[in-house]
Each structure stands twice: as C-alpha cells, then as structure tokens.
Design an enzyme around this catalytic site. Structure first.
Site, PDB file in Angstrom:
ATOM      1  N   SER A 171       2.593   0.999  10.309  1.00 26.21           N
ATOM      2  CA  SER A 171       2.547   0.715   8.880  1.00 26.21           C
ATOM      3  C   SER A 171       2.205   1.998   8.113  1.00 26.21           C
ATOM      4  O   SER A 171       2.932   2.982   8.197  1.00 26.21           O
ATOM      5  CB  SER A 171       1.531  -0.397   8.614  1.00 26.21           C
ATOM      6  OG  SER A 171       1.565  -0.818   7.279  1.00 26.21           O
ATOM      7  N   ASP A 427      10.492  -7.456   7.066  1.00 26.56           N
ATOM      8  CA  ASP A 427       9.194  -6.842   6.783  1.00 26.56           C
ATOM      9  C   ASP A 427       8.823  -7.106   5.331  1.00 26.56           C
ATOM     10  O   ASP A 427       9.572  -6.781   4.409  1.00 26.56           O
ATOM     11  CB  ASP A 427       9.263  -5.337   7.047  1.00 26.56           C
ATOM     12  CG  ASP A 427       7.897  -4.700   7.207  1.00 26.56           C
ATOM     13  OD1 ASP A 427       6.966  -5.103   6.474  1.00 26.56           O
ATOM     14  OD2 ASP A 427       7.750  -3.809   8.061  1.00 26.56           O
ATOM     15  N   HIS A 455       5.822  -7.623  10.310  1.00 27.90           N
ATOM     16  CA  HIS A 455       5.160  -6.328  10.138  1.00 27.90           C
ATOM     17  C   HIS A 455       4.068  -6.067  11.180  1.00 27.90           C
ATOM     18  O   HIS A 455       3.812  -4.913  11.524  1.00 27.90           O
ATOM     19  CB  HIS A 455       4.565  -6.242   8.730  1.00 27.90           C
ATOM     20  CG  HIS A 455       4.042  -4.896   8.363  1.00 27.90           C
ATOM     21  ND1 HIS A 455       4.859  -3.811   8.104  1.00 27.90           N
ATOM     22  CD2 HIS A 455       2.769  -4.436   8.219  1.00 27.90           C
ATOM     23  CE1 HIS A 455       4.130  -2.757   7.809  1.00 27.90           C
ATOM     24  NE2 HIS A 455       2.855  -3.106   7.868  1.00 27.90           N
TER      25      HIS A 455
END
Length: 478
Positions: A171, A427, A455
């Site tokens: 991320s 996502d 995610h």
C-alpha cells in the site's frame, strides 16, 4: 537532495522466538531534518529477523559471519502512520527466511517505536505554522532518507556488490518504494509492491474522483448482501443524531457522530470487510433493541475501527501523499471532502441532517465512506489528539508549495532495478486504472493483475500473493 547520511546504531538486543526466529531489536539515530542535520535528531526502531539455527555442530565464526551477510529484505508498511507488527505475526517473515533473506522491519519516523508523533510533541514546536513545518518532515521523501541511512549503517562496510538490499512495499509502502526507486536506485537489488502502485501523475482530487466510484460499487455490494441493513443503518444514524449534541461520547474521548459512523466503509477495502461492517451494525442495533443505548463494549468496538487518534500521521498527512512539487497543482484543500459532497450518495458529507428524518431521500441507503479523511475528523469526533492538531492540519491542506517531488519520472523510465508488483482490479484505495498508468512509467516492471483479491491481500491471501510475486521473479516468459 541532501547528501546521504549514515544512521548511528544506538543499541541492539537479540532474542529467540518460537518459529526459529532470531530477532534483533535495534534503535538508530537519524537527523530530524536532513537539510539541517544540526537541528535535532529522531530515533528509529527496527527488528532484524534471521532463522535461528541449532545445528549438531556449533557454527564457526565464519558461519556466523556468513549469516551477517545474508541479503536483506526490508518491509515497508502501509498507512501512512502505522508501525510494524511483530515479525512472528507477519506472514512475509517465514517466506523470506525460507528464500534466504534476513528481514528488516523498520518503523517509519513518527510511528511504532520510532520517535512518535502526538499532539504534545507537535504543539511543542510552536505556533500552527511551525507545527505544519515539522509535520512536513514525515513524508515519504524523508522516510526514504531514513531507510537509506540505516542501509549505510548496516551494509556500508560490506563489499560493494553486497551493499544493495531488497524492499517489499504494501500500500503506502509501495509509494515509499517508488520514491526509493526514484532517489536511490543503486541501493536496491529488487523491489516488490502489493497494492502500492502510487498514482504518480495524479492530484489528490483526481485520485478521490476515481476511488469514490469504486466505493459506490462496494456500498452497493454491501446492501445487496445485507438488504435489511438499509433500514438498520438509517435507524442507527437517526439514533445518533437524536442524542444530546447529536453525538455519543466514545471511550477514547471522541464523539460518535453520524458522519464518523458513516466512515466505517474503510473496511470495505479488505477481504471480509462487508461482513465486518455488518457485524458492527448488528451489534449496535442489538444494543438498542436490548438495552436502549450503545454499550461501552460496542462503542469500543466501533472506536477500534477508526484508529486515527492513536495514529495521527494517517489523518494529518493522508492527502499530502499525493502532493508533489512536480504536479504544479493547487493545494489538496480537503480534496476527499470536496469531491465526495458533490456525489448524491455522500450528501451527508455536506449536511448529515439533510439525509435523515422526513427527507424524501430518507428511504435511500446511507452510503459509507472509505479511507478518506475529512475536516470533521479534526473537530473532536475522531478523538482529542487530532482536535489539538487541527490548525496545523488546516495549514497542510492549504499548502501549495511542497519542498520536493516524491517521484522522478525520468529515473523511473530508465529504471534497471527489477520490480514485481501485485495490482488489484477491485482495490478500493489504489485505483486500478491509475495503478496501470503508473506501471507504464516504470521500465521493466512485471505486474500480476487480478480481480480475485482486495487491498489487504498481503495479509488475507498471503500465500497466494507471495507465490505470484516470486513467480514473476523466478520464472521466465517465453
């Protein structure tokens, strides 16, 4: 860019943990501001992990030296604003050790056990202008400088061909990885990214315009799966609004308002996130049915899903991760709030009262927000720590002139570091099309694209994610 500096190792202590883990806890010292190293210092905390060996014949000095020379894989955590989990609780640890790496989990500045950010430390800097100036030092550019300083400390004495290391960014950690690739490519042997192909060419407003679309899809999926929650969520919102002051005190000092309640959709970006939100909605509704009010346990459960008061960098610098000098764009100016309140399903951002009660739209589902941060997070709702830093947050939101670019597109275009990425069609936080746009900027990148993961797949589908990434690295393409 300031010349690279070497971190100073302050201490290290080693322990053996179950799972054959040899963990060394280390504290480093780095400049608070690399452009003015005399201005102050910060401490960084990291854990180095190796496989604990108990051979029949004791290891020789040369064997121990060889262990020191194992290639590093440095984990870059998501966020921004969160420290690392313990290595024994991280799925990547055993995978990396089996593949011959030693791991380094380094808490970014301001997070975990590194020098923390909190209201007192920020306000001690002076007025709001000085506070905002200090908080700017906690962006990805200085995170990369810190990691590079630690690399020089740990590997600077090795042979030149052994001084590079590998990085793994999840991320926001992928955003950091792209900054590292831009600034110090010669320091990297390889880079892995999961859900972390930052929207390099885009402003915060463009990012949220894209992610709100995916958020609407996830809300529709939620109410399709749990249709009874259309009325239940609305009843909960009505109850909160009817409470004294239109808010309910939270155990940690915040206030449960309608707007804060409707930020629970951040969970929609994870595997099982729809079910998690439903479980909390069910719990709150059951409280009202059985005892007529929300119980302390249920309020604590809610508060645990909105942890920004304990991790203030996430809220304060969230939109700033999209701000660079290169874009020449105006200040983010609470971009998520500006974009969201123009969308009918999120009209509560502009006026929560307008979507309640006798309004003709009151039968429509109330849509939950995602990972976005809004001005009301700093009004005391999300907690007293954020409220005490509101003025600095407002200044950061209004900042147009950022000190430096986070990415070097020319360097990425001539990249020679092997890069392997996992990118997710659904996502919620890193838009897939914008991620594709970024992938096209990075020379030689290999990307595994899928609509089967969300995610948080690095945690929820870790075996599959690691297998896919290492296939990209180890296999060939005919």
């Amino acid at each position: 860019m300031a010349t690279s500096q070497i971190a100073r190792l302050l201490s290290r202590k080693s322990h053996v943990l179950p799972g054959q883990l040899h963990v060394t806890e280390m504290f480093f010292e780095v400049p608070e501001n690399y452009a003015q190293p005399e201005a102050g210092i910060l401490k960084l905390f990291g854990r180095r992990v190796r496989k604990h060996e108990r051979p029949i014949v004791p290891l020789s000095d040369s064997d121990l030296t060889d262990q020191e020379k194992l290639p590093y894989l440095v984990y870059l955590e998501g966020g921004p604003g969160f420290g690392n989990r313990e290595p024994q609780n991280h799925a990547l640890t055993q995978v990396a050790l089996r593949r011959g790496y030693q791991m380094l989990f380094l808490d970014y500045r301001g997070t975990g056990l590194s020098t923390p950010i909190h209201a007192d430390s920020v306000r001690a800097r002076g007025d709001a202008q000085q506070q905002a100036k200090y908080l700017k030092l906690f962006r990805a550019s200085n995170i990369v400088r810190d990691i590079e300083a630690v690399r020089l400390c740990l590997l600077g004495d090795m042979d030149a061909h052994k001084q590079a290391w590998s990085i793994f960014g999840q991320s926001f950690g992928g955003f950091v990885a792209l900054t590292y690739l831009s600034k110090h490519p010669s320091s990297l042997r390889e880079a892995f990214l999961t859900g972390g192909l930052a929207p390099v060419k885009r402003t915060a407003e463009e990012v949220y315009t894209a992610t709100f679309k995916k958020l609407m899809e996830r809300n529709a999926a939620y109410y399709q799966k749990y249709p009874d929650d259309v009325s239940t969520v609305r009843c909960l919102a009505e109850y909160i609004h009817a409470s004294p002051g239109s808010a309910i005190p939270l155990p940690g000092g915040g206030q449960l308002t309608v707007q804060l309640f409707l930020t629970l959709g951040i969970a929609f970006g994870a595997h099982g996130g729809l079910d998690l939100v439903h479980s909390l909605v069910l719990r709150l509704a059951t409280d009202l049915d059985q005892v007529g009010h929300f119980t302390p346990a249920s309020l604590a459960a809610f508060e645990s899903r909105i942890p920004f008061d304990a991790h203030p960098i996430y809220a304060i610098l969230h939109e700033a991760i999209y701000n660079t000098k290169r874009t020449g764009a105006p200040a983010s100016n609470w971009a998520a709030h500006r974009v969201g309140k123009t969308l009918p399903p999120f009209a509560w951002l502009a006026d929560p009262v307008a979507v309640l009660g006798g309004n003709p739209a009151s039968k429509e589902p109330l849509y939950f927000s995602g990972e976005m941060i809004y001005p009301f997070h700093f009004d005391g709702a999300a907690g007293p720590e954020l409220a005490r830093m509101r003025d600095a947050a407002e200044l950061l939101a209004a900042t147009e002139a950022w000190d430096e670019d986070l990415y070097d597109e020319e360097q990425l275009a001539r990249n020679e570091v092997p890069v392997y990425a996992a990118s997710y069609v659904d996502d919620l936080f890193v838009d897939f099309e914008l991620a594709r746009e970024t992938a096209r900027l990075v020379r030689g990148i290999k990307v595994h694209e899928t609509n089967g993961w969300y995610h948080d797949a690095v945690r929820s589908r870790s075996d599959e994610v690691f297998a896919a990434l290492f296939r990209l690295r180890d296999d060939c393409i005919d």
